[in-house]
Enzyme design. Structure first.
Site, PDB file in Angstrom:
ATOM      1  N   LYS A 120      69.698  91.089  87.832  1.00  0.00           N
ATOM      2  CA  LYS A 120      68.469  91.869  87.635  1.00  0.00           C
ATOM      3  C   LYS A 120      68.059  91.840  86.155  1.00  0.00           C
ATOM      4  O   LYS A 120      66.914  91.516  85.827  1.00  0.00           O
ATOM      5  CB  LYS A 120      68.683  93.317  88.091  1.00  0.00           C
ATOM      6  N   ASP A 138      64.996  95.750  91.772  1.00  0.00           N
ATOM      7  CA  ASP A 138      65.472  97.082  91.397  1.00  0.00           C
ATOM      8  C   ASP A 138      65.408  97.974  92.637  1.00  0.00           C
ATOM      9  O   ASP A 138      65.172  97.494  93.745  1.00  0.00           O
ATOM     10  CB  ASP A 138      64.660  97.653  90.228  1.00  0.00           C
TER      11      ASP A 138
END
Length: 211
Positions: A120, A138
């Site tokens: 991420k 997310d």
């Protein structure tokens, strides 16, 4: 890309535009890297408050790399999980100085080899700094992509690959930007404002709730 996905993207583009927006404040690539590490389980607003003074105190990578652990912990305490974050920031910045000559690498494998940097965080850097098409998964993206039927997966990496298959490359970064805004303002986790939503016809949660 399916007709359904195309319609969802067109509605998001119309509502939120197609400009790239980063909600974390930064001036250099390494500042964005540290800010993103701090943003785990923390709001962007809180991170921006912390980094305002943090980046004045530690204004070079070398200062972060040589920081005293307990002192850095106190500096970032309000972002939560500060023991791990401080330890990772010191290790990460040390490696950037020693191995990469103070430059943040572009390559996904190189980025994820840094302490505290997962896919991420790496994709945030690749998308915002190097403008490489990247899908950032997310909590908003995970939750809402499932609601909109773009994935059935729970694992962020599997969700990332699903979205890469289903979204055009020019919307990989935009998907995260749009869905964060959408998830913060309309499709909130605790009490989604379904009556204000412009995507209800595509939402599995909406149909399931029988609203």
């Amino acid at each position: 890309m399916t007709k359904r996905t195309k319609e969802i993207l067109e509605l998001l583009d119309r509502r939120y535009g197609t400009e790239y927006v980063c909600y974390l404040n930064y001036e250099t690539p390494w500042q964005l890297l540290i800010a993103t590490m701090l943003s785990a389980q923390c709001t962007d607003a809180r991170v921006n408050t912390v980094t305002k003074t943090l980046f004045q105190k530690y204004d070079t990578l070398e200062k972060f790399a040589s920081a005293k652990l307990q002192e850095l912990e106190q500096d970032i305490k309000s972002t939560g999980f500060y023991h791990n974050k401080a330890k990772n920031i010191i290790a990460c910045t040390g490696r950037l100085v020693e191995v990469y000559g103070g430059e943040v690498p572009k390559d996904l494998e190189a980025l994820t080899s840094l302490a505290g940097v997962g896919r991420k965080t790496a994709n945030v850097i690749r998308g915002n700094i190097f403008h490489e098409p990247s899908v950032v998964v997310d909590t908003h993206v995970k939750r809402i992509s499932r609601k909109l039927g773009l994935t059935k997966e729970e694992d962020p990496v599997k969700i990332e690959y699903d979205l890469m298959k289903k979204l055009p490359k020019d919307h990989w970064i935009l998907w995260n930007i749009h869905i964060i805004t959408f998830g913060r303002t309309i499709c909130t986790a605790r009490s989604p404002k379904c009556q204000e939503c412009f995507l209800t016809r595509y939402c599995k949660g909406y149909k399931k709730d029988g609203k």
